[in-house]
Scaffold this motif. Structure first.
Motif, PDB file in Angstrom:
ATOM      1  N   THR A 255       0.966  -1.017   0.005  1.00 55.11           N
ATOM      2  CA  THR A 255      -0.072   0.389  -0.039  1.00 55.11           C
ATOM      3  C   THR A 255       0.831   1.409   0.281  1.00 55.11           C
ATOM      4  N   ILE A 256       0.782   2.343  -0.876  1.00 56.02           N
ATOM      5  CA  ILE A 256       1.943   3.247  -1.420  1.00 56.02           C
ATOM      6  C   ILE A 256       1.282   4.793   0.262  1.00 56.02           C
ATOM      7  N   ALA A 257       1.646   4.768   0.589  1.00 54.54           N
ATOM      8  CA  ALA A 257       1.159   6.425   1.444  1.00 54.54           C
ATOM      9  C   ALA A 257       1.810   7.400   1.340  1.00 54.54           C
ATOM     10  N   GLN A 258       1.288   8.751   1.755  1.00 51.93           N
ATOM     11  CA  GLN A 258       1.244   9.701   1.043  1.00 51.93           C
ATOM     12  C   GLN A 258       2.625   9.984   3.058  1.00 51.93           C
ATOM     13  N   SER A 259       3.222  10.389   3.301  1.00 55.43           N
ATOM     14  CA  SER A 259       4.295  10.674   4.120  1.00 55.43           C
ATOM     15  C   SER A 259       3.969  12.541   3.982  1.00 55.43           C
ATOM     16  N   LEU A 260       4.627  13.348   5.601  1.00 58.67           N
ATOM     17  CA  LEU A 260       4.408  14.374   5.306  1.00 58.67           C
ATOM     18  C   LEU A 260       5.475  15.203   4.580  1.00 58.67           C
ATOM     19  N   SER A 261       6.463  14.567   4.190  1.00 53.51           N
ATOM     20  CA  SER A 261       7.732  15.313   3.561  1.00 53.51           C
ATOM     21  C   SER A 261       7.622  15.338   2.831  1.00 53.51           C
ATOM     22  N   PRO A 262       8.367  17.405   2.762  1.00 53.31           N
ATOM     23  CA  PRO A 262       7.839  18.176   1.185  1.00 53.31           C
ATOM     24  C   PRO A 262       9.154  17.729   0.240  1.00 53.31           C
TER      25      PRO A 262
ATOM     26  N   LYS B 186       6.354   9.115  -0.553  1.00 48.84           N
ATOM     27  CA  LYS B 186       6.321   7.545  -0.476  1.00 48.84           C
ATOM     28  C   LYS B 186       6.784   7.253   0.324  1.00 48.84           C
ATOM     29  N   VAL B 187       5.352   6.174   1.268  1.00 45.35           N
ATOM     30  CA  VAL B 187       6.341   5.128   1.753  1.00 45.35           C
ATOM     31  C   VAL B 187       5.489   3.344   1.672  1.00 45.35           C
ATOM     32  N   HIS B 188       5.829   3.045   1.068  1.00 43.21           N
ATOM     33  CA  HIS B 188       5.268   1.240   0.867  1.00 43.21           C
ATOM     34  C   HIS B 188       5.492   0.808   1.925  1.00 43.21           C
ATOM     35  N   LEU B 189       4.183   0.017   2.458  1.00 46.01           N
ATOM     36  CA  LEU B 189       3.271  -0.697   3.921  1.00 46.01           C
ATOM     37  C   LEU B 189       2.729  -1.643   3.371  1.00 46.01           C
ATOM     38  N   ARG B 190       3.416  -3.283   3.788  1.00 45.26           N
ATOM     39  CA  ARG B 190       2.568  -3.839   3.624  1.00 45.26           C
ATOM     40  C   ARG B 190       2.701  -5.588   4.592  1.00 45.26           C
ATOM     41  N   ILE B 191       1.963  -6.783   4.873  1.00 44.55           N
ATOM     42  CA  ILE B 191       1.908  -7.622   6.008  1.00 44.55           C
ATOM     43  C   ILE B 191       2.861  -8.218   5.366  1.00 44.55           C
ATOM     44  N   GLU B 192       4.013  -9.341   5.839  1.00 39.62           N
ATOM     45  CA  GLU B 192       4.470 -10.530   5.559  1.00 39.62           C
ATOM     46  C   GLU B 192       2.801 -11.002   5.129  1.00 39.62           C
ATOM     47  N   ASN B 193       3.193 -12.553   3.876  1.00 36.63           N
ATOM     48  CA  ASN B 193       2.545 -13.329   3.588  1.00 36.63           C
ATOM     49  C   ASN B 193       3.155 -14.657   4.407  1.00 36.63           C
ATOM     50  N   ASP B 194       2.693 -14.759   5.313  1.00 40.63           N
ATOM     51  CA  ASP B 194       3.754 -15.628   6.315  1.00 40.63           C
ATOM     52  C   ASP B 194       2.913 -16.018   7.617  1.00 40.63           C
ATOM     53  N   ARG B 195       3.174 -16.937   8.539  1.00 36.55           N
ATOM     54  CA  ARG B 195       3.386 -17.158   9.896  1.00 36.55           C
ATOM     55  C   ARG B 195       3.440 -16.182  10.761  1.00 36.55           C
ATOM     56  N   ASN B 196       4.958 -15.653  10.444  1.00 42.34           N
ATOM     57  CA  ASN B 196       4.707 -14.729  11.127  1.00 42.34           C
ATOM     58  C   ASN B 196       3.936 -12.964  11.313  1.00 42.34           C
ATOM     59  N   ALA B 197       3.585 -12.817   9.723  1.00 35.40           N
ATOM     60  CA  ALA B 197       3.476 -11.413   9.548  1.00 35.40           C
ATOM     61  C   ALA B 197       4.508 -10.338  10.197  1.00 35.40           C
ATOM     62  N   LYS B 198       4.446 -10.321   9.963  1.00 36.36           N
ATOM     63  CA  LYS B 198       5.610  -8.486   9.828  1.00 36.36           C
ATOM     64  C   LYS B 198       5.507  -7.609   9.019  1.00 36.36           C
ATOM     65  N   LEU B 199       4.965  -6.755   9.472  1.00 36.99           N
ATOM     66  CA  LEU B 199       4.726  -5.322   8.565  1.00 36.99           C
ATOM     67  C   LEU B 199       6.252  -4.635   8.759  1.00 36.99           C
ATOM     68  N   ARG B 200       6.053  -4.679   6.449  1.00 34.77           N
ATOM     69  CA  ARG B 200       7.272  -4.147   5.933  1.00 34.77           C
ATOM     70  C   ARG B 200       7.527  -3.124   5.787  1.00 34.77           C
TER      71      ARG B 200
END
Length: 238
Positions: free
Chosen positions: A174-181, A187-201
């Motif tokens: 998911t591409i999100a908008q940061s406050l950086s000018p 842009k910040v790319h956010l996702r959840i690992e698709n495995d049993r640990n489900a870490k946020l990357r």
């Protein structure tokens, strides 16, 4: 054949005897047999009942979960209010990501002060030059060694517009908008690992300069979500 039947019968008797002895041992030791295998499932409460700014200011003894250095950066950049405004996602990096030492006592090149060198100064406060007349750099000592706008942009990139958490993120970025000018780094790319640990990357995409995995994710502040990292985020492609 009769011999084989006898052996099988003996094996069954031994198994039954072992089970009986185990039950008796539990009774003898005063232990109760488990009558119901069901257990009560509990869920850790993610709500921390404070703003992101209050969280950063909360003293913690664990170095990997302490944020004195980022707190000092926020004050230096004059961004205290930004960490109290609602509807945001805060990527908070800990002390280790700002200043960390190697086993030989040198500042680690991966932390902010180590990677973002500053001019080395002589006793008169003038830059020390190498044989080619170029300034020699050394690790930063404090935030005041850096231009305030540089630190503002660093922190603003770590504040994302909107609330992003395990509730609305998935395995795809998911591409999100940061406050950086800075247009080339907002842009910040956010996702959840698709495995049993489900870490946020964060910023896990092809050619990225750096991707990071949250140390602690999904902390629900009163003004958004907090995800804690062992390193600061750098945006761009190689």
């Amino acid at each position: 054949m009769d011999k084989l039947k006898i052996q099988n019968s003996l094996s069954r008797y031994l198994a039954i005897a072992t089970l009986v002895l185990s039950v008796s041992a539990c009774t003898f030791m005063g232990l109760d047999l488990q009558e119901d295998h069901k257990h009560k499932v509990t869920i850790l409460e993610p709500d921390i009942h404070m703003t992101a700014w209050e969280f950063i200011n909360k003293p913690l003894e664990d170095t990997l979960r302490s944020f004195e250095l980022i707190r000092d950066a926020v004050v230096y950049a004059g961004l205290e209010e930004e960490y109290s405004k609602p509807g945001r996602t805060f990527l908070v990096f800990n002390n280790q990501s700002v200043l960390r030492y190697d086993s030989n006592g040198a500042v680690n090149s991966g932390c902010y002060f180590g990677r973002e060198g500053v001019p080395e100064l002589d006793e008169n406060g003038d830059p020390v030059l190498d044989s080619l007349g170029q300034p020699i750099t050394c690790p930063g000592r404090n935030w005041e060694d850096y231009p305030v706008e540089q630190i503002r942009n660093l922190l603003l990139y770590h504040i994302v517009e909107g609330e992003y958490s395990y509730h609305n993120l998935g395995p795809d970025n998911t591409i999100a908008q940061s406050l950086s000018p800075v247009d080339t780094a907002n842009k910040v790319h956010l996702r959840i690992e698709n495995d049993r640990n489900a870490k946020l990357r964060v910023n896990d995409f092809h050619g990225t300069i750096q991707s990071s995995i949250a140390r602690t994710a999904n902390l629900k502040a009163t003004n958004g979500f907090i995800h804690v990292f062992d390193t600061y985020q750098r945006y761009g492609v190689q």
